[in-house]
Scaffold this active site. Structure first.
Site, mmCIF file in Angstrom:
data_model
loop_
_atom_site.group_PDB
_atom_site.id
_atom_site.type_symbol
_atom_site.label_atom_id
_atom_site.label_comp_id
_atom_site.label_asym_id
_atom_site.label_seq_id
_atom_site.Cartn_x
_atom_site.Cartn_y
_atom_site.Cartn_z
ATOM 1 N N HIS A 1 55.925 -6.240 52.471
ATOM 2 C CA HIS A 1 54.469 -6.452 52.461
ATOM 3 C C HIS A 1 54.034 -6.468 53.931
ATOM 4 O O HIS A 1 54.807 -6.904 54.801
ATOM 5 C CB HIS A 1 54.075 -7.830 51.930
ATOM 6 C CG HIS A 1 54.462 -8.146 50.521
ATOM 7 N ND1 HIS A 1 55.713 -8.573 50.172
ATOM 8 C CD2 HIS A 1 53.728 -8.145 49.376
ATOM 9 C CE1 HIS A 1 55.737 -8.814 48.866
ATOM 10 N NE2 HIS A 1 54.555 -8.550 48.358
ATOM 11 N N ASP B 1 54.753 -9.732 55.545
ATOM 12 C CA ASP B 1 56.162 -10.090 55.794
ATOM 13 C C ASP B 1 56.549 -9.746 57.230
ATOM 14 O O ASP B 1 57.410 -10.385 57.825
ATOM 15 C CB ASP B 1 57.124 -9.289 54.899
ATOM 16 C CG ASP B 1 56.880 -9.481 53.434
ATOM 17 O OD1 ASP B 1 56.376 -10.549 53.062
ATOM 18 O OD2 ASP B 1 57.209 -8.554 52.671
ATOM 19 N N HIS C 1 59.667 -10.386 35.366
ATOM 20 C CA HIS C 1 58.303 -10.258 34.840
ATOM 21 C C HIS C 1 58.344 -9.825 33.374
ATOM 22 O O HIS C 1 57.531 -10.268 32.563
ATOM 23 C CB HIS C 1 57.501 -9.230 35.645
ATOM 24 C CG HIS C 1 57.278 -9.611 37.074
ATOM 25 N ND1 HIS C 1 56.598 -8.820 37.961
ATOM 26 C CD2 HIS C 1 57.651 -10.709 37.779
ATOM 27 C CE1 HIS C 1 56.547 -9.404 39.143
ATOM 28 N NE2 HIS C 1 57.196 -10.560 39.054
ATOM 29 N N ASP D 1 58.953 -17.652 37.192
ATOM 30 C CA ASP D 1 59.551 -16.491 37.851
ATOM 31 C C ASP D 1 60.586 -16.994 38.863
ATOM 32 O O ASP D 1 60.266 -17.203 40.022
ATOM 33 C CB ASP D 1 58.395 -15.761 38.552
ATOM 34 C CG ASP D 1 58.736 -14.354 38.963
ATOM 35 O OD1 ASP D 1 59.750 -13.830 38.472
ATOM 36 O OD2 ASP D 1 57.982 -13.781 39.760
#
Ligand code: XUL
Ligand code: CO
Length: 450
Positions: free
Chosen positions: A104, A107, A274, A310
C-alpha cells in the site's frame, strides 16, 4: 548503502526436503520443479506483503507492538526509517527466494503535513523501491492505495457522504496506479476497506452504490489513459472494519460489476480468510470466480475456526488448500495473479526469524497443495465423474431446453405422457471425498519416498 537486518540467514533459503532437520529450508517448495509442465515458481508466483511483515510492529487493540523491528522504532526520521524498512523487506524477500512483493502507499511512504509533501514522500519511496527491485530482481505483484487508515476515511472513501473525501481518495489511487505502472506491477488492487456501513440509519445505499461505481469507472479510465497493462482487481470481504461491506463476496462483487458494465475491467483478488468470514469456503470463492471468468489473484492466509474475525494467519492446511488449488488448476491457473501472503505473525512471534518460519511454512503448504491439485487434474477421475453427472445436458432433451427449443407446454406434455420420467441418481459425495483423500495421502507417501 543498504543495511543488513537478517544476518542469521546467510543466503537464499534452500530446498532441504522432508528429511531436513533445518527449519530454515523448504521441505516441499522447489522453484524449478515441473508440475503439469510448468515450474512451481511460475504456478505459485509467491508474494510478500509489505504491510503485515514490515509495516506492522505487532500491536493489537489491547497492546502495543512486540516485534523486533528496528526500522519501526520511535523517533527515527520518517524517510530514513522508510528506506530502512525497504532495505529489510528486500533483503528478506531475496533471501526467501520468492519473486514478488505487494504494497500500500502508506506501507512505504509516510503521510506528510500537506498533500504536496505526502506526494513527494511517495515519489521518493517509490524511487527507492525501484532501486531495491533492480538490485534484488524482486518484482511487483500489485500496488494499492490505503483508503481506510486515515480519519478522513472513517465513513468510507468512494462511498463517503462528502465528495471532497471521494476526491482525495481518487487522487491517492491515481498516484498509486501510476507508481504501480512505473514499478512494472502486474496488477492493481482495490480493497473496499470502509466502503460499507456501520448503521443503516445514516446510510443511503443507493447513493453509495452509484458513488462506488463512478469511482471504479474513473480508475479503469485512468488505467487506459496511462497505458497500464496490468489487471485491476477487487478484493471481496464481508465485514471488518465496517459492519457490512459492499464488496461482500465474489458473487456480490461480480453482480455489482455486471450492473455497472464494469465486468470487463476488473477481476477478483480472493483472500482465504475473507472467504470464510463471508460464510463460504475458500475454494467456493475460487470456483465462483473461475466459473465466471473472474479469477485474478489470491491473498493467502487462514482464519481460526474459533474466532469470527480476520486473524490473517499463515496458511497451514494442505487438505483445504488442495481443494482450492484443484479449482485454480481446472481454471487454467493464475496467469497475471499470484499467491500474496496477506498473513501476519502472532503477537508473541517477536523474533525477526519468525518471518522466515511463517513464510516457509505457508509456501511449503501451497507447494504441497499444488502437487495434490495437479495429481487430481492428471488423474482425471473427479472431472470425469462430474461430466458424467451432467451427461443428459448434451443429449437431445438437454440441448433443446438450453437452446430455447422446448417450451413449458412441450415439457408438460412429455411429462404427462410418461415419455419423460427421471429416476433419482446418487451424487456420490462420500466417494468423491474419499478420492480427494486418496490423492492427499498418496502425495504424502510420495513425498516421503522421493
Ligand atoms: C484487509 C486486507 C487488505 C488488502 C489490501 O483485510 O486483506 O490488506 O489485501 O488492502
Ligand atoms: Co488481503
Amino acid at each position: 548503502m543498504t543495511q543488513d537486518f537478517f544476518s542469521e540467514v546467510a543466503a537464499r533459503i534452500p530446498f532441504g526436503g522432508l528429511e531436513s532437520s533445518d527449519p530454515l529450508t523448504y521441505k516441499v517448495y522447489e522453484p524449478d520443479r515441473l508440475v503439469l509442465g510448468k515450474r512451481m515458481e511460475d504456478h505459485l508466483r509467491i508474494s510478500v506483503a509489505m504491510w503485515h511483515s514490515f509495516a506492522s510492529g505487532g500491536s493489537d487493540m489491547f497492546g502495543s507492538g512486540t516485534f523486533d523491528r528496528p526500522w519501526l522504532e520511535d523517533g527515527l526520521e520518517p524517510l530514513a526509517a522508510g528506506r530502512a524498512k525497504l532495505d529489510a523487506a528486500f533483503e528478506f524477500i531475496a533471501k526467501l527466494g520468492v519473486p514478488f512483493f505487494c504494497f500500500h502507499d502508506r506501507d512505504i511512504a509516510p503521510e506528510g503535513r500537506t498533500a504536496a509533501e505526502t506526494k513527494a514522500n511517495l515519489e521518493a519511496m517509490v524511487d527507492y523501491a525501484g532501486e531495491q527491485m533492480a538490485r534484488t530482481g524482486v518484482r511487483l505483484l500489485w500496488g494499492t492505495a490505503n483508503l481506510f487508515s486515515h480519519p478522513r476515511y472513517a465513513a468510507g472513501a468512494a462511498t463517503n457522504p462528502d465528495p471532497e473525501v471521494f476526491a482525495v481518495a481518487a487522487s491517492q489511487v491515481k498516484l498509486v496506479l501510476e507508481a504501480t505502472k512505473r514499478l512494472g506491477g502486474t496488477n492493481y488492487v482495490l480493497w473496499g476497506g470502509r466502503e460499507g456501513y456501520d448503521s443503516l440509519l445514516n446510510t443511503d445505499l443507493a447513493r453509495e452504490e452509484t458513488q462506488l461505481a463512478r469511482f471504479l469507472s474513473l480508475v479503469a479510465e485512468h488505467k487506459h489513459r496511462i497505458g497500464f497493462k496490468g489487471t485491476l482487481l477487487i478484493e471481496p470481504k464481508p465485514h471488518e472494519p465496517t459492519k457490512h461491506q459492499y464488496d461482500h463476496d465474489s458473487a456480490v462483487v461480480h453482480g455489482f460489476l455486471v450492473r455497472h458494465d464494469l465486468a470487463g475491467e476488473y477481476r477478483l483478488n480472493i483472500e482465504a480468510n475473507h472467504a470464510t468470514l463471508s460464510g463460504h469456503s475458500f475454494h467456493h470463492e475460487i470456483a465462483y470466480a473461475v466459473a465466471n471468468g473472474m479469477l485474478g489473484s489470491v491473498d493467502a492466509n487462514r482464519g481460526d475456526y474459533q474466532n469470527g474475525w480476520d486473524t490473517d494467519q499463515f496458511p497451514n492446511s494442505v487438505d483445504e488448500l488442495s481443494l482450492a488449488m484443484y479449482e485454480i488448476l481446472r481454471g487454467g491457473g493464475l496467469t497475471n495473479g499470484g499467491f500474496n501472503f496477506d498473513a501476519k505473525l502472532r503477537r508473541q512471534s517477536m523474533a525477526r526469524t519468525d518471518l522466515f518460519h511463517g513464510h516457509i511454512g505457508g509456501i511449503d503448504t501451497l507447494a504441497q497443495a499444488l502437487l495434490i491439485g495437479a495429481a487430481m487434474v492428471e488423474n482425471g477421475t473427479l472431472e470425469r465423474l462430474r461430466e458424467e453427472r451432467y451427461a443428459g445436458w448434451a443429449d437431445k432433451l438437454g440441448t433443446s431446453i438450453l437452446s430455447g427449443g422446448a417450451t413449458l407446454e412441450d415439457l408438460e406434455r412429455r411429462v404427462a405422457s410418461g415419455e419423460i420420467d427421471p429416476k433419482p441418481v446418487s451424487g456420490h459425495q462420500e466417494l468423491l471425498e474419499n478420492l480427494v483423500n486418496q490423492h492427499v495421502w498418496a502425495a504424502q507417501r510420495r513425498a516421503r519416498t522421493d
